[in-house]
Design a protein around this motif. Sequence first.
Motif, PDB file in Angstrom:
ATOM      1  N   VAL A   1       0.826  -1.216   0.000  1.00 17.18           N
ATOM      2  CA  VAL A   1       0.000   0.000   0.000  1.00 17.18           C
ATOM      3  C   VAL A   1       0.859   1.264   0.000  1.00 17.18           C
ATOM      4  O   VAL A   1       2.055   1.222   0.306  1.00 17.18           O
ATOM      5  CB  VAL A   1      -0.958   0.020   1.214  1.00 17.18           C
ATOM      6  N   ASP A   2       0.258   2.396  -0.366  1.00 16.39           N
ATOM      7  CA  ASP A   2       0.976   3.677  -0.419  1.00 16.39           C
ATOM      8  C   ASP A   2       0.536   4.622   0.692  1.00 16.39           C
ATOM      9  O   ASP A   2       1.250   5.546   1.045  1.00 16.39           O
ATOM     10  CB  ASP A   2       0.709   4.352  -1.762  1.00 16.39           C
ATOM     11  N   ILE A   3      -0.676   4.381   1.196  1.00 14.84           N
ATOM     12  CA  ILE A   3      -1.212   5.240   2.247  1.00 14.84           C
ATOM     13  C   ILE A   3      -1.722   4.349   3.373  1.00 14.84           C
ATOM     14  O   ILE A   3      -2.423   3.373   3.112  1.00 14.84           O
ATOM     15  CB  ILE A   3      -2.385   6.103   1.719  1.00 14.84           C
ATOM     16  N   ILE A   4      -1.362   4.668   4.609  1.00 13.07           N
ATOM     17  CA  ILE A   4      -1.918   3.938   5.745  1.00 13.07           C
ATOM     18  C   ILE A   4      -2.605   4.938   6.659  1.00 13.07           C
ATOM     19  O   ILE A   4      -1.995   5.934   7.079  1.00 13.07           O
ATOM     20  CB  ILE A   4      -0.829   3.172   6.520  1.00 13.07           C
ATOM     21  N   ILE A   5      -3.877   4.684   6.940  1.00 10.16           N
ATOM     22  CA  ILE A   5      -4.609   5.545   7.867  1.00 10.16           C
ATOM     23  C   ILE A   5      -4.874   4.747   9.126  1.00 10.16           C
ATOM     24  O   ILE A   5      -5.514   3.694   9.087  1.00 10.16           O
ATOM     25  CB  ILE A   5      -5.929   6.018   7.247  1.00 10.16           C
ATOM     26  N   SER A   6      -4.368   5.229  10.240  1.00 11.71           N
ATOM     27  CA  SER A   6      -4.460   4.462  11.463  1.00 11.71           C
ATOM     28  C   SER A   6      -5.329   5.176  12.488  1.00 11.71           C
ATOM     29  O   SER A   6      -5.109   6.347  12.786  1.00 11.71           O
ATOM     30  CB  SER A   6      -3.044   4.254  12.022  1.00 11.71           C
ATOM     31  N   SER A   7      -6.331   4.465  13.006  1.00 11.47           N
ATOM     32  CA  SER A   7      -7.148   5.064  14.064  1.00 11.47           C
ATOM     33  C   SER A   7      -7.648   3.963  14.995  1.00 11.47           C
ATOM     34  O   SER A   7      -8.820   3.860  15.287  1.00 11.47           O
ATOM     35  CB  SER A   7      -8.320   5.834  13.464  1.00 11.47           C
ATOM     36  N   THR A   8      -6.733   3.122  15.453  1.00  8.83           N
ATOM     37  CA  THR A   8      -7.120   2.033  16.350  1.00  8.83           C
ATOM     38  C   THR A   8      -7.256   2.572  17.768  1.00  8.83           C
ATOM     39  O   THR A   8      -6.837   3.691  18.069  1.00  8.83           O
ATOM     40  CB  THR A   8      -6.075   0.903  16.371  1.00  8.83           C
ATOM     41  N   ALA A   9      -7.841   1.751  18.631  1.00  7.35           N
ATOM     42  CA  ALA A   9      -8.009   2.160  20.024  1.00  7.35           C
ATOM     43  C   ALA A   9      -6.820   1.694  20.869  1.00  7.35           C
ATOM     44  O   ALA A   9      -6.890   1.704  22.098  1.00  7.35           O
ATOM     45  CB  ALA A   9      -9.318   1.599  20.564  1.00  7.35           C
ATOM     46  N   ALA A  10      -5.740   1.289  20.223  1.00 11.63           N
ATOM     47  CA  ALA A  10      -4.577   0.777  20.960  1.00 11.63           C
ATOM     48  C   ALA A  10      -4.029   1.832  21.920  1.00 11.63           C
ATOM     49  O   ALA A  10      -3.935   3.005  21.552  1.00 11.63           O
ATOM     50  CB  ALA A  10      -3.494   0.354  19.977  1.00 11.63           C
ATOM     51  N   PRO A  11      -3.677   1.422  23.149  1.00  8.32           N
ATOM     52  CA  PRO A  11      -3.182   2.399  24.125  1.00  8.32           C
ATOM     53  C   PRO A  11      -1.710   2.755  23.905  1.00  8.32           C
ATOM     54  O   PRO A  11      -1.180   3.639  24.566  1.00  8.32           O
ATOM     55  CB  PRO A  11      -3.372   1.676  25.464  1.00  8.32           C
ATOM     56  N   HIS A  12      -1.036   2.061  23.001  1.00  9.00           N
ATOM     57  CA  HIS A  12       0.399   2.317  22.773  1.00  9.00           C
ATOM     58  C   HIS A  12       0.662   2.337  21.263  1.00  9.00           C
ATOM     59  O   HIS A  12      -0.226   2.011  20.464  1.00  9.00           O
ATOM     60  CB  HIS A  12       1.235   1.235  23.429  1.00  9.00           C
TER      61      HIS A  12
END
Lengths: 151, 343
Positions: B243-254
């Motif tokens: 992939v060329d773009i990664i959008i991250s919005s997880t609820a991970a605390p770290h």
Amino acid sequence: MANIFLIIHILLSCLSYLGFSLAFFSAVVFLWMERRLKAKHLPKLGFLPWSLESLDNFNTKTLMGGFVFFTVGLIAGIIATKQRFGRFFIGDPKELWSFASWLFYAGIVWVRFSYTLRGRKVMLLASLAFGMVLFTFIGVNVFFQGIHSIR
Amino acid sequence: MNLITVGISHKTAPIEEREALFFSGKELPSALQRLTEVPAVQEGVILSTCNRVEIYGLISDTKEGEEKLKHFLCRNVPGRVGKMNGKLYTFLDDESVIHLFKVASGVDSMVVGESEILGQVKQAYQEAVKAQTTGKVMHTLFQKSFQTAKMVRQQTGIGKGFVSVSSVAVSLAKKILGGLADRKVMILGAGEMSQLAAKTLRDEGVSSIVVSNRSYDRAQELAVLFNGKAVHFEEYPRFMNQVDIIISSTAAPHFILSKKTVAPLMKERKQRPLFLLDIAVPRDIDPAVNELDNVYLYDIDDLEGIVKENVTYREGQLVLCYSLIEQKSERFMSWFHQIRSSR
């Protein structure tokens, strides 16, 4: 009659300078844009119409074109030297600087196509290499005496 | 004979009160018809958008005209004009002209400098022309407003720079990657923000979307919605080099991505540029990742910072806009005075 190889040498050298100049120009714009994008400090009036990707493509094409012309032009120069002086190399300073520049550009082409480096570092190398070409083109004539000197 | 503007806008009233006065596209022709039946009104245009409802008119008697137009706007509901007191505004003559020029130029918009409003003003005018409620004065006034809007946009920076988080993100992606048509996107986390981001990018024509989420079912739901591909959360790193773009919005605390994990990935990707958008709070991606060559990481604060800078820049252009608008309105008013004295 003028030596045909000498004419080819001059013509192709000029074309290669044109290619390297365009590659240098795109490298400078790329470096400026890259820096601002990394720093997240974008210019108020927006960027120039190009993207990093398109500048990278343009840089690669012009640099490759310049390199091909430079290589063939250099070979023509060597043949012209042989015809005029009886030897392939006469140790002229411009000759030596040209070989050094050729090696530099060959190195850039290699790292670019082996994907060792891409982006900022290739652009930095392309800018440095252009400095070397400029010196070969102008500086050598000023600082050294040889067959390319303007008398 | 006077020019008048009576209206309500986002500056004076919240949406609940504005929508009560809103004219839909369907209602507009009949409303314009009724407008001409209002005594004292000679010409009229109704501008009705989600941010403002305004009537521009030419009236024969100021006091009566204002009263009648306010009641018209309030649909003649008894007591409503009194209730709306302080929220309805009236502009007369030169002020009315200046107001229209500001509205058309986007200077008075909620998002300063947005250009959509000009199209809406044009449409309002055309509806009025169709309903035959415009005459020489409204015709000239609106043509001048279009010219002024065009000039203001050209000669000032009022419309420069992107002023929403999603438009900034898309413009950054385009600046880094060029066109987005054959690009691949990965969405990590399937929250509302991810959904919005995926929608924006799909509208921009990205070729494929990979969705990964801790709950695989949710990832699948989102993937179906966007014609994408769902991937188990343990497996997403395997797809990162595609992939060329990664959008991250997880609820991970770290942090789920660090410099150590991205550096070898870049080698695998042959240093192809990678655009990372971290819209999670707390953040998903270690900011040090941005130090890697050919990686461009932006978090939500970075995007909002750019939006803020652009908004501040546009606001800085307002003074220049006002002076241009004033010049243009003075010229219109001198024409209007001539017409008035000749009638």
